[in-house]
Design an enzyme around this catalytic site. Sequence first.
Site, mmCIF file in Angstrom:
data_model
loop_
_atom_site.group_PDB
_atom_site.id
_atom_site.type_symbol
_atom_site.label_atom_id
_atom_site.label_comp_id
_atom_site.label_asym_id
_atom_site.label_seq_id
_atom_site.Cartn_x
_atom_site.Cartn_y
_atom_site.Cartn_z
ATOM 1 N N GLN A 37 16.417 64.957 -20.503
ATOM 2 C CA GLN A 37 17.633 64.729 -19.728
ATOM 3 C C GLN A 37 18.541 63.727 -20.426
ATOM 4 O O GLN A 37 18.161 63.096 -21.410
ATOM 5 C CB GLN A 37 17.255 64.190 -18.339
ATOM 6 N N HIS A 68 12.929 52.376 -2.030
ATOM 7 C CA HIS A 68 11.527 52.209 -2.440
ATOM 8 C C HIS A 68 10.655 51.708 -1.297
ATOM 9 O O HIS A 68 9.508 52.144 -1.156
ATOM 10 C CB HIS A 68 11.446 51.289 -3.674
ATOM 11 N N GLU A 112 4.778 60.702 -14.899
ATOM 12 C CA GLU A 112 6.212 60.752 -15.245
ATOM 13 C C GLU A 112 6.353 61.558 -16.522
ATOM 14 O O GLU A 112 5.699 61.265 -17.521
ATOM 15 C CB GLU A 112 6.725 59.313 -15.426
ATOM 16 N N GLY A 144 4.325 66.516 -13.766
ATOM 17 C CA GLY A 144 3.698 66.224 -12.474
ATOM 18 C C GLY A 144 3.034 67.445 -11.858
ATOM 19 O O GLY A 144 1.985 67.342 -11.210
ATOM 20 N N ASP A 161 8.609 61.048 -6.011
ATOM 21 C CA ASP A 161 9.819 60.229 -6.169
ATOM 22 C C ASP A 161 10.672 60.897 -7.246
ATOM 23 O O ASP A 161 10.788 60.405 -8.362
ATOM 24 C CB ASP A 161 9.375 58.818 -6.585
ATOM 25 N N ASP A 164 17.085 65.064 -8.002
ATOM 26 C CA ASP A 164 17.563 66.212 -7.219
ATOM 27 C C ASP A 164 16.910 67.500 -7.738
ATOM 28 O O ASP A 164 16.551 67.586 -8.911
ATOM 29 C CB ASP A 164 19.088 66.364 -7.381
HETATM 30 N N1 AG3 Z 1 15.081 59.522 -7.068
HETATM 31 C C1 AG3 Z 1 16.366 60.161 -6.981
HETATM 32 C C2 AG3 Z 1 16.968 60.400 -5.688
HETATM 33 C C3 AG3 Z 1 18.096 61.374 -5.762
HETATM 34 C C4 AG3 Z 1 19.420 60.784 -6.081
HETATM 35 N N2 AG3 Z 1 20.413 61.810 -6.041
HETATM 36 C C5 AG3 Z 1 21.702 61.648 -6.430
HETATM 37 N N3 AG3 Z 1 22.158 60.487 -6.756
HETATM 38 N N4 AG3 Z 1 22.467 62.693 -6.460
HETATM 39 C C6 AG3 Z 1 15.175 58.144 -7.199
HETATM 40 C C7 AG3 Z 1 14.190 57.540 -8.090
HETATM 41 C C8 AG3 Z 1 14.008 56.106 -7.715
HETATM 42 N N5 AG3 Z 1 12.720 55.629 -8.032
#
Ligand code: AG3
Length: 287
Positions: A37, A68, A112, A144, A161, A164
């Site tokens: 990414q 969190h 991860e 994962g 966690d 999107d």
């Molecule tokens: N995980 C991402 C949540 C989604 C955010 N979406 C967005 N900004 N469009 C968060 C990871 C934190 N540990």
Amino acid sequence: MVEVERMDLWFYEQSGPNLRVHYRVKELLEKKKTEYQELVVLDTERYGRTLVLDGAVQTTIRDEFIYHEMIVHVPLFTHPEPKKVLVIGGGDGGSVREILKHPTIEEVHLAEIDREVVAAAREYLPEISSGLSDERVQIHYTDGIKFVAEHSDAFDVIIVDSPDPVGPAVGLYKQDFYSSIYRALKADGIFVGQTESPWSNQDIVPGIFARIKAVFPITRMYLTCVPTYPGWMWSFTLGSKQHDPLDIDPTSIPELGFRCYTPALHQAAFVLPRFVEELLSSAEPNK
Ligand code: AG3
């Protein structure tokens, strides 16, 4: 002549075709394409250091505690004695930091896929990533989905966690994956996933909820507000084999230095506005 005082640097997150959320940037700290990414770390005026993956804000120094604490303490206090916890995604370490506050914890596994996320969090977000070097924590740089499939009857709590559900993360919202999580959990295990915004993502939230519900006997959505996620209103969905998050005894919950979570909020977070209830009542797994 360049008028430096008036030079303005802004970042925006594009949320669908018709909305952009803007942040005034103090400094661009990192920008790279990883194997998986685009990773950006910014220092923003309003929210401090901010991790952005593929254009979407993942976490910021100022508001990360809300997300969190809510993704971790609701399932962990629903479980009577969480010892072994798995986090999928979450390479910034915020969920791991919160898990480690629970005195019963013996092992935390973090699966991860992108080691560059962990490296960036270690370098630029030490307040969030601090728990990653705790001796109870093992980091697995792997997919994962694969990691979960290799385990059965292994974890008390699994927390997804994730970013999107676009690109590489799509598989983390499929029913096969939720079934695989069910198998990787112990007989009284609990799953929680971040499940997007019931305000901004009404096209996908019911489907995600329905797919979790198709797998777990107890499935409940709860909400919080994350100021830096588009729409603010954000959902988590908890799937449980035995323990109901609404059955907690609020007087038994210790104070572990929370800034957001309280026992009263644990219960209140499951009370949904009518439009969210209606959204979920139409939920079908394939949508
Ligand atoms: N995980 C991402 C949540 C989604 C955010 N979406 C967005 N900004 N469009 C968060 C990871 C934190 N540990």
